[in-house]
Design an enzyme around this catalytic site. Sequence first.
Site, short mmCIF file in Angstrom:
data_model
loop_
_atom_site.label_atom_id
_atom_site.label_comp_id
_atom_site.label_asym_id
_atom_site.label_seq_id
_atom_site.Cartn_x
_atom_site.Cartn_y
_atom_site.Cartn_z
N CYS A 43 11.55 42.99 37.23
CA CYS A 43 10.50 44.15 37.12
C CYS A 43 11.15 45.09 36.14
O CYS A 43 10.54 46.05 35.31
CB CYS A 43 10.49 44.86 38.28
SG CYS A 43 9.42 43.99 39.50
N ASN A 99 6.96 38.90 33.34
CA ASN A 99 7.47 38.50 34.57
C ASN A 99 6.57 38.73 35.85
O ASN A 99 6.41 39.78 35.92
CB ASN A 99 8.81 39.73 34.47
CG ASN A 99 9.31 39.51 36.27
OD1 ASN A 99 10.06 38.77 36.41
ND2 ASN A 99 9.30 40.66 36.88
N GLU A 100 6.61 37.97 36.47
CA GLU A 100 5.62 37.83 37.53
C GLU A 100 4.47 38.81 37.48
O GLU A 100 4.24 39.53 38.23
CB GLU A 100 6.34 37.91 38.85
CG GLU A 100 7.16 39.14 39.27
CD GLU A 100 7.70 39.37 40.79
OE1 GLU A 100 8.16 38.23 41.03
OE2 GLU A 100 7.32 40.40 41.05
N GLU A 102 19.84 40.98 36.85
CA GLU A 102 18.70 41.97 36.44
C GLU A 102 19.48 43.20 36.81
O GLU A 102 20.33 43.31 37.60
CB GLU A 102 17.63 42.08 37.38
CG GLU A 102 16.48 43.02 37.09
CD GLU A 102 15.31 43.06 37.82
OE1 GLU A 102 15.21 42.28 38.73
OE2 GLU A 102 14.48 43.89 37.68
O1 AHR Z 1 14.60 40.13 42.19
C1 AHR Z 1 14.06 41.42 42.40
C2 AHR Z 1 12.66 41.51 41.96
O2 AHR Z 1 11.99 40.71 42.49
C3 AHR Z 1 12.55 41.29 40.51
O3 AHR Z 1 12.62 42.41 39.59
C4 AHR Z 1 11.05 40.92 40.38
O4 AHR Z 1 10.86 40.03 39.28
C5 AHR Z 1 10.79 40.42 41.90
O5 AHR Z 1 9.81 41.03 42.27
#
Ligand code: AHR
Length: 861
Positions: free
Chosen positions: A451, A588-589, A259
């Site tokens: 994120c 994503n989450e 990321e």
């Molecule tokens: O890994 C860091 C963050 O943790 C990621 O962007 C997110 O998906 C999670 O909250």
Amino acid sequence: MKSIKTAILLLLLTIGAVSTVKANVPDSVSIFIYNTPSDSHKGLHIAYSVDQKTWYPIGNDRSFVTSDYGPWGSQKMMFNPSVLKDGDTWYAVWQLNEKNNQFATTKTSVLSVWKPQDYPYVTTTDNKPLTVLNPLLTKQHGQFAVTFASKDGKYYQVTSSDFKTWSKATSVTSLKDTHKKCVVNGQTFTGDISTAPWTLIENLINKIDATQVREAKYNESMRDDERRFMNIHDLQANLTIDFAGSKAISNHLIGIFFEDINYAADGGLYAELIQNRDFEYTNKDNGNWNSKSFWKTEGEGSFNIATDNPIHKNNSHYAILSGGKGTKLVNEGFDGICVKAGEKYNLAAFLRSENGQHPTVYLREGDKIIAKTSLSSSKDWKQQKAVLAVKETSTKAELVIELSKEGSLDIDFVSLFPQNTFKGRKNGMRTDLAQTLADMQPKFVRFPGGCLSHGNGLNNMYHWKNTIGPLWERKGDFNIWHYHQSLGLGFYEYFQFCEDIGAEPLPVLPAGVPCQNSSVGGMGQQGGLPFKANATDDSVMTMEEYLQELLDLIEWANGDPKTSKWAKMRADAGHEKPFNLKMLGVGNEDLISDVFEERFTFLKNGIKAKYPDINIVGTAGPFFEGSDYEYGWQIAKKENVEIVDEHYYVNPGWYIYNQQFYDKYERKGPQVYLGEWASRSNRLENALVEALHITNLERNADIVTMSSYAPLFGREGHCQWNPDLIYFNGSEVHPAPSYYTQMLAGRNSGTEYIPSTITFVGTDGKDAPQSEGVTLRVNSSVVKAENGDLIIKLVNLLPQTVTMKLNLAGFDNFNKEAQLSVLSGNPTDSKAAPKNSTLTVGEQTTYELPAHSFSVIRITR
Ligand code: AHR
């Protein structure tokens, strides 16, 4: 025989008798659901009473649901909640703040887990937004009604038959307050009273008690282990391997999650050395930044930013350097430019000049020039190129562009790129960082977030199409982690990198909703992308258009350039053959709101209709339990999603006490991708509990088919998140101990799991059972690699050696010199790295498991 039957009968009768005795408790009790007005970040508390006079708080100050609206800190507040019980379900609404035309909704029938929240928008019939204050929830004529005050001093009402879709607001004459006041722990609170079966409340109390006990265990740390195990000595154990009981497991268990956080892309893996190369930084990236950031001028001249007639509309800002001969524009790179003696660097810049400037361009460290060249210019924008051959290594060089004569020069897209990139790719990766990843032998790469993927607000969602094509036509954006995404590292580069390291690509793209913690352009999920086009605002695409964007990605990655325009773009960029994309993450989450579910389902169905073979990766929130986890899984099962992405960042103790976490998972449903996980902190202790978790993941790798530690990279001095797997600066790489756990697991993964058992024995060789504290801290996992090698992983979290007898009966014709890698040392060490050696093995082998260690024994054939 007869006596056994009689005993069973007596037992059954006794159980029956016990179950018919009514305990001296009521069938139902009153419950009072309330919040803490003095702390709006707290949420709904629950107290029960048998007489509505004395109220007993459950879990004391515990919040059973807190507001999940918008960013942490300034939002996520709950004001004036109103709770209504209808049938077996409790419904709740509350005010979010004093300005937005939204309110919160949630419901539950178990009280411990509440449905992920939704935040309906409220407008009048003529679309005037209405701030929602003091919402009161009632049910009238089979319809839910929320009556509220608004800022205009009037009262309104919205209604819903399903608690999902709400009507436009209509005017009402008054708001009748039906809340009750009750005293809990000596304090008077306002809330709502309903009834609940005693069994439900009893279960809730037991659950909270159990949670508190569990949470205390999760805080156990190796710091106390010397004392905890001071009476344990001379531990001996046998490892028995059940070769007959083997099962097939995923060969994709260990991957990586890249990321762009902590400067992982720009200033990180992406090898570009110039920061703000296109003068596109803004204060959206970071409050203090603008087009001139990381550039400065020296000499008598001036440095201005212009936007008329730019090199491309997506790259609208450029610099004008004016003044006398020798006026300089200087870039400081990312904490200085790091270059190596003897290496060559490709310099490129778009230049435009009316008076024929031939700027000198050089790298300097202080007063010392360490590489020098010059560029020409023309009347129209043209990319000029040269090579800088570096004479001396520097970690803090600057790039200088110097006017060759009095006049002015327009400058844009200044790039300095090492010729030496990973696998020699143009616009490629930093060799040292890329090699560190390749060394893990990851089986897949998830990208670009996290994120970062779903973004901060509707307009910050990641759009892969903005990341391909000529670099200066890519549409950079602010990064949710408070810096800038140049998108120089785009989808072509990601896919190419996956191929270069032999890993499967796993793009994860938004599910049509931004991050629930968004603060830009509105709050939270902002209702998601609309299904219908907004006649007055075309800045946000529709869900239909967004689905097409995902379909185009599949076409771009896998299609035939002869028939597909997207595939042709891939081929034109240099990759004729398909990238062979097999899976796509959608979301994503996310907060698993109705807004999310509608969009996720729409996208999944749309993708499956056209590409049934693409596996969809669903999402189950940021925790290993709770509402997003429960509802995320429910949706995944209902929608037959192939695999679900779980995330958890927890204390080391969690891994010790949750070793059976996946053993109970249903084998028929979706598979698990543990997409983000880590234990908090950055020391050997963490690497070892993570190794312990991997031994448990391997045992469950028939259902947990993929996993990736997160976050991956952290540029020293620029980390928004700790711990990270690999720290680095401009010239060095500093892997954390956890990296070595992942690396050892990645290089020693298997396709077959062979059950093994550890039995503690005394010096006489007889069974000598140990306490749970000991047995939980020693674990094994045995797998067979694709090439037939046998791999034994042994974890010892204890502060003392364990003498382990390995019994290999059932595995023959093996090489007697096994490879041994051991990661061990002081649990607080943040620099621990494994040592490699050999171990002589036979059918019976004694191996001393060092204190605090992760050992990998690889027996080849
Ligand atoms: O890994 C860091 C963050 O943790 C990621 O962007 C997110 O998906 C999670 O909250």
